[in-house]
Design a protein around this motif. Structure first.
Motif, PDB file in Angstrom:
ATOM      1  N   HIS A 170       0.726  -1.135  -0.005  1.00 31.26           N
ATOM      2  CA  HIS A 170       0.076  -0.060   0.115  1.00 31.26           C
ATOM      3  C   HIS A 170       0.860   1.330  -0.029  1.00 31.26           C
ATOM      4  O   HIS A 170       1.822   1.367   0.491  1.00 31.26           O
ATOM      5  N   ASP A 184       6.188   1.312   6.668  1.00 28.06           N
ATOM      6  CA  ASP A 184       4.548   1.000   6.496  1.00 28.06           C
ATOM      7  C   ASP A 184       4.021   2.112   5.568  1.00 28.06           C
ATOM      8  O   ASP A 184       3.722   3.048   5.915  1.00 28.06           O
ATOM      9  N   ASP A 185       4.120   1.870   4.110  1.00 26.30           N
ATOM     10  CA  ASP A 185       4.585   0.610   3.460  1.00 26.30           C
ATOM     11  C   ASP A 185       5.298   0.775   2.242  1.00 26.30           C
ATOM     12  O   ASP A 185       5.006   0.199   1.282  1.00 26.30           O
ATOM     13  N   GLU A 204      -4.873   2.150   2.600  1.00 28.80           N
ATOM     14  CA  GLU A 204      -5.151   0.979   3.719  1.00 28.80           C
ATOM     15  C   GLU A 204      -5.412   1.457   4.892  1.00 28.80           C
ATOM     16  O   GLU A 204      -6.291   0.887   5.726  1.00 28.80           O
ATOM     17  N   GLU A 205      -4.605   2.288   5.256  1.00 29.19           N
ATOM     18  CA  GLU A 205      -4.541   2.560   6.798  1.00 29.19           C
ATOM     19  C   GLU A 205      -5.989   3.065   7.462  1.00 29.19           C
ATOM     20  O   GLU A 205      -6.182   2.814   8.680  1.00 29.19           O
ATOM     21  N   ASP A 219       3.632  -6.117   3.325  1.00 26.59           N
ATOM     22  CA  ASP A 219       3.103  -4.952   4.146  1.00 26.59           C
ATOM     23  C   ASP A 219       3.550  -5.412   5.788  1.00 26.59           C
ATOM     24  O   ASP A 219       2.620  -5.414   6.663  1.00 26.59           O
ATOM     25  N   TYR A 275       9.448  -4.637  14.456  1.00 29.20           N
ATOM     26  CA  TYR A 275       8.285  -3.888  13.522  1.00 29.20           C
ATOM     27  C   TYR A 275       7.297  -3.029  14.458  1.00 29.20           C
ATOM     28  O   TYR A 275       7.181  -1.728  14.160  1.00 29.20           O
TER      29      TYR A 275
HETATM   30 ZN   LIG Z   1       0.563  -1.078   6.319  1.00 29.63          ZN
END
Ligand SMILES: [Zn+2]
Length: 459
Positions: free
Chosen positions: A279, A291-292, A324-325, A350, A416
Motif C-alpha cells: 500500500h 509501512d509501507d 489502506e490505513e 506489508d 516492527y
Molecule cells: Zn501497512
C-alpha cells in the motif's frame, strides 16, 4: 552471497538455518535472486525516493495524491507497462490538535495521538474522570452504562514476537476498544499505544465504532505515559484520576484516493496474472518508510528482477493500494473493480523491511509439488517451510474474494511494532541487508510463479 546472508541473519540474532547449496545458477530467475541478495538497489531507491520527495501520505489527502503521482513516474521510468491510477471515493479523516493532561491527583502532561476515525473534543477539550482497565477483556466485562461521563483508559500487555502475534493479542484495545467504551457511555477513550518500545512516541492507527454508536474522541498514549498513568492509579488511594483531553481531528467527508497499478507483461496474456501488492498510503506521523514504502519497493524490485531474467510467461501486476490505513478502501475498491478478472496468485508485502523467515501458501495440499518447489527454492535464503495456511494481507482482498491462490512470505516482526504508526517510521530504520534478502526471496518466488504454466491452486 553467504557473507551478506549472514549479515542479514545476524541483524536479528536468530539461529542461522542450514544453507542449501543447490546448483541454481543455470536458472536465470535464481541467478537474479542471488544477485538481488548481493546488491539490489531498486527497493531502497523506491523507499528513499518517496520518503524524501513526498513523505507522509495520509489516505484521501493531497499528500497521498502526490505519492501516487510520484509512484507512477517511478514505475514509468523503470519500464513498467500499463501504469495507471484507478480512482475511488473514500471517507477521509485528518488529524488536528492533540493534548492530554492529567489534572488530578498528580497534574502533568502526557504524550498522545488521535486514533483514525475518531471524533473531536472541540477546541476547548473535555475534562472527565478516568476509569482504568488493565486489559480489553476487563473493558468488555464492565457493566452497561457504567462509563457514563467517563474517559476509559485501556491498557494491555503487548510483547514483541517474531510472527507479529502480539498485535493480534493487544490490537483489539485499539481496533474496537473505543467503540466498546462508547457503547457503555464513555465520553472518550485513551489506550496504551499498540507498540513494543519504551519511547515517548504514541502509535496511531485506525479504530471503528459499531453501527448505532456515535464516534467519540480517542487517542493512544505513549508507552511511558501509559506506565505513568497506571502508577497514578496505584498511588491515588481511591481519589479520582481526572484528565483534560483536547483532540480535534476532522472528518472531511468524501474525497478521492486511488490504486496505482503497473505491469510486467507476460508472453501469454491468456494466463491469469500474478498479483503482487503493497500500500502506498501511510499514516501522517512518520514518512511511511516501513509501512509501507518498503513493501512497494520490494514487490516492484522483484517484478523488475524477474523481467530482467527474461520475459515471464504470465503478466506480473503490481498493485500499490491506496488508503489502506483508514479502512482498506483501496483493496476493496480494487476487488470490486476487477472481481471478474481471475488472478493466478496474490502476494502482499506489508510488514516492514526486515527479513523473510517463513513461507506459507494456501495450496500446500492442493498443489503439493509447486508448494515444495517454492519452499525448496528459497531455503538457501534462510526461509523455513510451514504448514500454516496463507490467508494474505490487507491489500489482496481480491484473492480472498475470488477464492484464489495466496502466498504469505512472513517477515520478521520482532522490531516492527517499535516503529509502526509512529513518527519514527523513517528511512534510517531500514536495514539494507535485510531489505535485499526480502527482494531476493520475492524475486525467486515471483519468478517461479510467473513462469508456472499450470493452475497455481492446483484444483
Ligand atoms: Zn501497512
Amino acid at each position: 552471497m553467504h557473507k551478506h546472508l549472514l549479515a542479514a541473519v545476524a541483524a536479528t540474532s536468530l539461529a542461522i538455518p542450514a544453507l542449501a547449496h543447490a546448483d541454481h545458477h543455470e536458472d536465470p530467475v535464481s541467478g537474479m535472486a542471488d544477485r538481488a541478495l548481493d546488491g539490489d538497489t531498486i527497493a531502497w531507491d523506491f523507499v528513499e525516493g518517496i520518503t524524501t520527495e513526498v513523505g507522509p501520505r495520509q489516505p484521501g489527502t493531497p499528500a497521498e495524491a502526490r505519492g501516487r503521482a510520484w509512484a507512477m513516474d517511478w514505475l514509468n521510468a523503470r519500464g513498467f507497462a500499463n501504469v495507471a491510477d484507478e480512482p475511488f471515493p473514500m471517507q477521509t479523516w485528518v488529524r488536528g490538535e492533540e493534548e492530554a493532561r492529567v489534572t488530578a491527583p498528580f497534574a502533568q502532561g502526557m504524550h498522545i495521538t488521535a486514533l483514525g476515525n475518531t471524533a473531536s473534543t472541540g477546541p476547548e477539550g473535555i475534562e472527565a474522570e478516568v476509569v482504568y482497565f488493565p486489559s480489553y477483556a476487563d473493558l468488555v466485562a464492565a457493566p452497561e452504562g457504567s462509563l457514563a461521563g467517563k474517559i476509559a483508559f485501556i491498557s494491555h500487555d503487548m510483547r514483541p514476537t517474531q510472527d507479529g502475534s502480539g498485535y493480534g493479542f493487544a490490537g483489539p484495545a485499539r481496533w474496537t476498544g473505543p467503540g466498546v467504551a462508547a457503547s457503555k457511555g464513555a465520553v472518550a477513550t485513551v489506550i496504551r499505544s499498540i507498540g513494543t518500545e519504551n519511547h515517548r512516541t504514541p502509535h496511531t492507527g485506525g479504530t471503528s465504532f459499531p453501527d448505532g454508536v456515535e464516534p467519540t474522541p480517542a487517542g493512544a498514549l505513549s508507552n511511558p505515559d501509559a506506565d505513568n498513568l497506571e502508577r497514578m492509579f496505584a498511588r491515588a488511594q481511591g481519589r479520582p484520576v481526572t484528565m483534560h483531553l483536547t483532540l480535534t481531528p476532522q472528518f472531511l467527508g468524501e474525497t478521492m484516493s486511488g490504486n496505482v497499478v503497473g505491469e510486467i507483461t507476460g508472453t501469454d496474456p491468456s494466463l491469469p496474472p500474478v498479483l503482487v501488492a503493497c500500500h502506498l498510503d501511510s499514516w501522517d506521523l512518520g514518512t511511511g518508510a516501513i509501512d509501507d514504502a518498503a513493501g512497494c519497493g520490494i514487490v516492484s524490485a522483484a517484478a523488475l528482477n524477474v523481467a530482467e531474467a527474461g520475459q515471464p510467461l504470465r503478466t506480473i501486476r503490481v498493485l500499490m493500494a491506496g488508503a489502506e490505513e483508514t479502512g482498506l478502501w483501496g483493496s476493496e475498491a480494487y476487488s470490486a473493480a476487477h472481481i471478474d478478472e481471475p488472478i493466478a496468485v496474490g502476494l502482499e508485502s506489508d510488514f516492514g523491511a526486515d527479513r523473510i523467515w517463513r513461507f506459507e501458501s494456501n495450496f500446500r495440499e492442493s498443489n503439493p509439488d509447486l508448494h515444495a518447489r517454492l519452499a525448496q527454492a528459497i531455503a538457501r535464503f534462510g526461509v523455513a517451510n510451514s504448514t500454516n495456511v496463507a490467508t494474505g494481507g490487507a491489500d489482496i482482498n481480491i484473492s480472498r474474494d475470488q477464492g484464489g491462490a495466496i502466498i504469505d512470505l512472513q517477515q520478521d516482526g520482532t522490531r516492527y511494532f517499535e516503529l509502526h504508526h509512529t513518527p519514527d517510521d523513517t528511512l534510517d530504520k531500514i536495514d539494507p541487508a535485510q531489505l535485499r534478502q526480502n527482494v531476493a526471496v520475492w524475486t525467486q518466488v515471483v519468478g517461479l510463479l510467473a513462469n508456472e504454466p499450470g493452475d497455481i491452486l492446483g484444483e
